[in-house]
Design a protein around this motif. Sequence first.
Motif, PDB file in Angstrom:
ATOM      1  N   ASN A 167      19.516   0.993   7.311  1.00  0.00           N
ATOM      2  CA  ASN A 167      20.131   1.859   6.310  1.00  0.00           C
ATOM      3  C   ASN A 167      20.697   1.080   5.113  1.00  0.00           C
ATOM      4  OD1 ASN A 167      20.812   4.404   5.480  1.00  0.00           O
ATOM      5  ND2 ASN A 167      22.738   4.500   6.598  1.00  0.00           N
ATOM      6  N   ASP A 169      26.946   5.729  10.090  1.00  0.00           N
ATOM      7  CA  ASP A 169      25.605   5.962  10.644  1.00  0.00           C
ATOM      8  C   ASP A 169      25.644   6.769  11.942  1.00  0.00           C
ATOM      9  OD1 ASP A 169      24.446   3.897   8.740  1.00  0.00           O
ATOM     10  OD2 ASP A 169      25.674   2.604  10.015  1.00  0.00           O
ATOM     11  N   PHE A 191      22.253   7.958  13.447  1.00  0.00           N
ATOM     12  CA  PHE A 191      21.325   8.756  12.656  1.00  0.00           C
ATOM     13  C   PHE A 191      20.863   7.978  11.440  1.00  0.00           C
ATOM     14  CE2 PHE A 191      21.189  12.146   9.178  1.00  0.00           C
ATOM     15  CZ  PHE A 191      19.840  12.393   9.375  1.00  0.00           C
ATOM     16  N   SER A 192      19.554   7.877  11.265  1.00  0.00           N
ATOM     17  CA  SER A 192      19.017   7.316  10.037  1.00  0.00           C
ATOM     18  C   SER A 192      18.034   8.305   9.442  1.00  0.00           C
ATOM     19  CB  SER A 192      18.318   5.982  10.317  1.00  0.00           C
ATOM     20  OG  SER A 192      17.583   5.604   9.181  1.00  0.00           O
ATOM     21  N   GLU A 193      18.447   8.871   8.322  1.00  0.00           N
ATOM     22  CA  GLU A 193      17.589   9.823   7.632  1.00  0.00           C
ATOM     23  C   GLU A 193      16.341   9.095   7.135  1.00  0.00           C
ATOM     24  OE1 GLU A 193      19.651  11.670   4.416  1.00  0.00           O
ATOM     25  OE2 GLU A 193      18.258  13.340   4.312  1.00  0.00           O
TER      26      GLU A 193
HETATM   27  C1  LIG Z   1      23.275   5.528   5.669  1.00  0.00           C
HETATM   28  O1  LIG Z   1      22.570   6.751   5.767  1.00  0.00           O
HETATM   29  C2  LIG Z   1      23.305   7.913   5.529  1.00  0.00           C
HETATM   30  C3  LIG Z   1      22.390   9.120   5.685  1.00  0.00           C
HETATM   31  O2  LIG Z   1      21.229   8.767   6.346  1.00  0.00           O
HETATM   32  C4  LIG Z   1      23.930   7.864   4.125  1.00  0.00           C
HETATM   33  O3  LIG Z   1      24.738   8.984   3.932  1.00  0.00           O
HETATM   34  C5  LIG Z   1      24.761   6.583   3.998  1.00  0.00           C
HETATM   35  O4  LIG Z   1      25.254   6.465   2.686  1.00  0.00           O
HETATM   36  C6  LIG Z   1      23.933   5.377   4.324  1.00  0.00           C
HETATM   37  N1  LIG Z   1      24.740   4.197   4.290  1.00  0.00           N
HETATM   38  C7  LIG Z   1      24.380   3.084   3.629  1.00  0.00           C
HETATM   39  C8  LIG Z   1      25.332   1.931   3.699  1.00  0.00           C
HETATM   40  O5  LIG Z   1      23.347   2.990   3.030  1.00  0.00           O
END
Ligand SMILES: *[C@@H]1O[C@H](CO)[C@@H](O)[C@H](O)[C@H]1NC(C)=O
Length: 433
Positions: A141, A164, A114-116
């Motif tokens: 991400n 993720d 999942f990537s928001e």
């Molecule tokens: C990756 O994405 C999620 C939500 O999309 C977030 O909670 C998480 O901190 C992110 N991880 C990084 C390493 O940026």
Amino acid sequence: MKTRKCFIRQLVLLILSLLLWLYIYRGDNYQEEAITLQDKHELIQNQHSDLNKFYRRPTLTMDLIGERLLQTSLGHHSPVNLNMTEKARYVNRMCRHINWQKRTVKSRHPVFFFSEQAGLLACKAPKTGSTLIGALFRAINMSGEKNVSKVFQLGRNKIHKGLDEIRDQLITEDIIESTSHVMVTRDPYSRLYSAFIDKYFLLGRLGRDLAIHLKRGFKEGNGTYCGYDYTFQDFLDYVIHLATNMVEMNEHMVPVSQLCDVCNVRYDLISSQEKLTKDTDQILKLIKTVSIDRLEVIRKSIKSQQSTLLSLVSSYIFDYNNNKNDCPDKMAFSAKLWKTFQVQGIVHSELVFPENEFSQFSFHEREAANMTSAILTQIKYKPLSSPERDLQRRRYLVKAYSGITWPTIAKLQNIYRLDIALFGYPSYPPTII
Ligand SMILES: *[C@@H]1O[C@H](CO)[C@@H](O)[C@H](O)[C@H]1NC(C)=O
Ligand SMILES: *[C@@H]1O[C@H](CO)[C@@H](O)[C@H](O)[C@H]1NC(C)=O
Ligand SMILES: *[C@@H]1O[C@H](CO)[C@@H](O)[C@H](O)[C@H]1NC(C)=O
Ligand SMILES: *[C@@H]1O[C@H](CO)[C@@H](O)[C@H](O)[C@H]1NC(C)=O
């Protein structure tokens, strides 16, 4: 008197041996070389009624109209040549004709990357390039100005750690609304062989479990032992056993259609492992929230042979260190690795295992980069072009299935029938190179 008794005893023995011989060779005509492919097809069709006696009816019921529709539509245009969006539409349309309630095998619930940020939700299905997809999501991400090329060199043990990822129960309406849904398919026969090589021919818990189930030991030879003593046929029959008895099946063998709950999750993009590198380019084009520089690094990394191989080598070193007891001889394991790279089309099948090159390594995690370089040096002696790579992979696949009995193929066909029908894969494993 004595000789007569003796004669009767011999006669009885002769009759018993004859009966035993007849019993052993009763079904052997399935493997007769002279039978043509067409005959074999008919044989299987005729067998189906017989087979049903031996295993339970699949609990996943496809109503007759749906089944017929699938067959006719496949006859005209197979979804294999459609692009990702068209294939998703095709599958969604087909799903309307299927009674998608019950499961063919017992398995875990779907899990998604999942990537928001990128608005993407991708089904995680082992042996369909899921490590690459996982790395892709990690790279998208990652925060700040980091150079993400290293993410694509990580072993799968580092990628599949739950970061993720999201389980289907935790997916909210919000997430569904705000993401594109992606999944990757693979030919079930090639996926099964790949799972066998990775998890059963090499070392690991799954391989060990099967050895225990079959009451077999380690594979012995050259005064040592390495890995487990069973064949691809044994493995396939084990998969059939798990499906037939509804014993929980490991995710590596669960049909992708079920693992990704394909008819409940409405997918927007359906790719295939066979075209994944090309398709990820398309997926990257959809992402608007990631800098152009980073997208360029991602593109390069996905195509880099060094990255791909380093990721694999890291995974295999990790697996070896966790399962050393099943193969105390490092050189025997290295030889297995060499064979694995050949099956995967990375190393030319005519390149002899370079014993000297491997003898310097102790399989420490920090040696992954050097081991990768050593292998790349060898590869350069006899490089494979892209079509040659495909051909070599296919050759190994054909060989692997050439010894498999037809009843086994027929049962696999049934277990994987939705992967075959919905995603347009051939009903049979390849028999021609
Ligand atoms: C990756 O994405 C999620 C939500 O999309 C977030 O909670 C998480 O901190 C992110 N991880 C990084 C390493 O940026
Ligand atoms: C990222 O790192 C790789 C090697 O680690 C290097 O080849 C590449 O040029 C770097 N890319 C950028 C944009 O800094
Ligand atoms: C024994 O060694 C030979 C040649 O090095 C190799 O082909 C064979 O696979 C080895 N057998 C086992 C069980 O390791
Ligand atoms: C990797 O190879 C280089 C050069 O051959 C060597 O200096 C280095 O010690 C090696 N690294 C490991 C971890 O073996």
